[in-house]
Design a protein around this motif. Sequence first.
Motif, mmCIF file in Angstrom:
data_model
loop_
_atom_site.group_PDB
_atom_site.id
_atom_site.type_symbol
_atom_site.label_atom_id
_atom_site.label_comp_id
_atom_site.label_asym_id
_atom_site.label_seq_id
_atom_site.Cartn_x
_atom_site.Cartn_y
_atom_site.Cartn_z
ATOM 1 N N HIS A 71 46.546 -100.448 34.549
ATOM 2 C CA HIS A 71 47.877 -100.751 35.069
ATOM 3 C C HIS A 71 48.611 -101.658 34.099
ATOM 4 N N ILE A 72 49.886 -101.360 33.847
ATOM 5 C CA ILE A 72 50.710 -102.166 32.951
ATOM 6 C C ILE A 72 52.087 -102.338 33.564
ATOM 7 N N GLU A 73 52.649 -103.537 33.439
ATOM 8 C CA GLU A 73 54.010 -103.798 33.866
ATOM 9 C C GLU A 73 54.946 -103.756 32.664
ATOM 10 N N VAL A 74 56.108 -103.159 32.876
ATOM 11 C CA VAL A 74 57.170 -103.121 31.875
ATOM 12 C C VAL A 74 58.399 -103.771 32.500
ATOM 13 N N THR A 75 58.937 -104.810 31.865
ATOM 14 C CA THR A 75 60.142 -105.419 32.410
ATOM 15 C C THR A 75 61.382 -104.767 31.815
ATOM 16 N N MET A 76 62.440 -104.727 32.608
ATOM 17 C CA MET A 76 63.741 -104.210 32.180
ATOM 18 C C MET A 76 64.659 -105.413 32.043
ATOM 19 N N GLU A 77 65.133 -105.668 30.820
ATOM 20 C CA GLU A 77 65.812 -106.921 30.518
ATOM 21 C C GLU A 77 67.154 -106.705 29.831
ATOM 22 N N SER A 78 68.074 -107.624 30.077
ATOM 23 C CA SER A 78 69.353 -107.667 29.365
ATOM 24 C C SER A 78 69.596 -109.090 28.897
ATOM 25 N N ASP A 79 70.099 -109.209 27.675
ATOM 26 C CA ASP A 79 70.464 -110.503 27.115
ATOM 27 C C ASP A 79 71.739 -110.298 26.313
ATOM 28 N N ASP A 80 72.874 -110.690 26.877
ATOM 29 C CA ASP A 80 74.180 -110.396 26.292
ATOM 30 C C ASP A 80 74.330 -108.872 26.153
ATOM 31 N N ASP A 81 74.494 -108.373 24.937
ATOM 32 C CA ASP A 81 74.654 -106.931 24.725
ATOM 33 C C ASP A 81 73.366 -106.254 24.282
ATOM 34 N N VAL A 82 72.232 -106.954 24.410
ATOM 35 C CA VAL A 82 70.937 -106.412 24.004
ATOM 36 C C VAL A 82 70.136 -106.070 25.258
ATOM 37 N N HIS A 83 69.576 -104.846 25.283
ATOM 38 C CA HIS A 83 68.841 -104.373 26.452
ATOM 39 C C HIS A 83 67.478 -103.859 26.012
ATOM 40 N N HIS A 84 66.436 -104.123 26.824
ATOM 41 C CA HIS A 84 65.075 -103.785 26.416
ATOM 42 C C HIS A 84 64.219 -103.321 27.583
ATOM 43 N N PHE A 85 63.271 -102.406 27.273
ATOM 44 C CA PHE A 85 62.058 -102.232 28.057
ATOM 45 C C PHE A 85 60.992 -103.039 27.325
ATOM 46 N N VAL A 86 60.279 -103.899 28.034
ATOM 47 C CA VAL A 86 59.319 -104.788 27.394
ATOM 48 C C VAL A 86 57.986 -104.733 28.126
ATOM 49 N N PRO A 87 56.901 -104.281 27.439
ATOM 50 C CA PRO A 87 56.799 -103.759 26.076
ATOM 51 C C PRO A 87 57.506 -102.407 25.930
ATOM 52 N N HIS A 88 57.913 -102.111 24.709
ATOM 53 C CA HIS A 88 58.592 -100.854 24.437
ATOM 54 C C HIS A 88 57.642 -99.660 24.577
ATOM 55 N N VAL A 89 56.409 -99.831 24.113
ATOM 56 C CA VAL A 89 55.393 -98.769 24.152
ATOM 57 C C VAL A 89 54.167 -99.309 24.875
ATOM 58 N N VAL A 90 53.650 -98.552 25.848
ATOM 59 C CA VAL A 90 52.446 -98.963 26.569
ATOM 60 C C VAL A 90 51.439 -97.821 26.568
ATOM 61 N N GLY A 96 46.288 -93.851 35.278
ATOM 62 C CA GLY A 96 46.797 -95.214 35.221
ATOM 63 C C GLY A 96 48.230 -95.300 35.727
ATOM 64 N N THR A 97 48.662 -96.528 35.986
ATOM 65 C CA THR A 97 49.963 -96.777 36.597
ATOM 66 C C THR A 97 50.823 -97.682 35.728
ATOM 67 N N VAL A 98 52.105 -97.348 35.650
ATOM 68 C CA VAL A 98 53.095 -98.212 35.003
ATOM 69 C C VAL A 98 54.081 -98.660 36.069
ATOM 70 N N THR A 99 54.334 -99.957 36.127
ATOM 71 C CA THR A 99 55.321 -100.517 37.048
ATOM 72 C C THR A 99 56.448 -101.139 36.243
ATOM 73 N N VAL A 196 49.388 -91.825 27.561
ATOM 74 C CA VAL A 196 48.382 -91.686 28.613
ATOM 75 C C VAL A 196 47.125 -91.067 28.020
ATOM 76 N N GLY A 197 45.997 -91.782 28.163
ATOM 77 C CA GLY A 197 44.715 -91.270 27.698
ATOM 78 C C GLY A 197 44.651 -91.182 26.183
ATOM 79 N N ASP A 198 44.010 -90.117 25.698
ATOM 80 C CA ASP A 198 43.827 -89.894 24.261
ATOM 81 C C ASP A 198 44.449 -88.546 23.912
ATOM 82 N N PRO A 199 45.781 -88.473 23.865
ATOM 83 C CA PRO A 199 46.446 -87.176 23.695
ATOM 84 C C PRO A 199 46.297 -86.607 22.296
ATOM 85 N N ASP A 200 46.371 -85.290 22.213
ATOM 86 C CA ASP A 200 46.454 -84.587 20.940
ATOM 87 C C ASP A 200 47.738 -85.018 20.237
#
Length: 238
Positions: A71-90, A96-99, A196-200
């Motif tokens: 399980h991994i959490e990804v936050t959705m963030e804004s800071d002025d004009d900058v926007h992020h998914f954090v972490p960008h890659v999981v 498994g689950t992503v929240t 997800v997993g060990d993809p080709d």
Amino acid sequence: MTNQPLTRRRTLALTGSTLAIGLAGCLGDSTSPSANNDGDGSTQGDANQDGSDSDDHDHDTDHTLGHPEEHIEVTMESDDDVHHFVPHVVHVEEGGTVTWVLDSGVHDTVAYHPENADLLPSSTERRIPDDTNPWASDVYDTAGETFELTFEGEGIYDYTCTISGHGHRGGNHHGGGHHSGDQTHESTGMVGRVIVGDPDLDPDRQPALRSPSDELPEAARHELEQFNHQTRDALQEH
């Protein structure tokens, strides 16, 4: 007594060609792990095409690509004009689950897929495995709201935020979007990836590993190309 934000959770399971949806409500604090993974597990800011650093805050994480977690959490963030998914890659295990947790701003999470073209007019290309259905979350505007997916199928899944600078979806519903000149969070490079997993690593089997379409905003294309380098480096080492 500390007030806690109301958290709205939507849970989906991506299994082959099926999509199961469930709703539940709970209370929880909004969290911000603030992380940006590189393929070797190091953390650093993203560089823009002009060489400037697009991140003005620290991105620390214990998560390392190549070592999938349950399980991994990804936050959705804004800071002025900058926007992020954090972490960008999981990287999560099969099953498994992503929240996604709203930390700040107004955001959604929408898979790159032709069926989401009404929400994401900048590109109708598929960037998730061929045998899976896409997802599109609600629009979240209250810190602590969550969106949760369980990934049963091995593969690589790319997604973005379709919200415009005015807090609405950039698709046809609001008459905005990339084509109308209304800047969306996607156009600032707010894209993400779930491994997800060990993809080709064959692009014929993993559409996400193909070069992004020219229809995508330049910042989004740049980030997705970086994701491809990170993914190959991390998975080839393990």
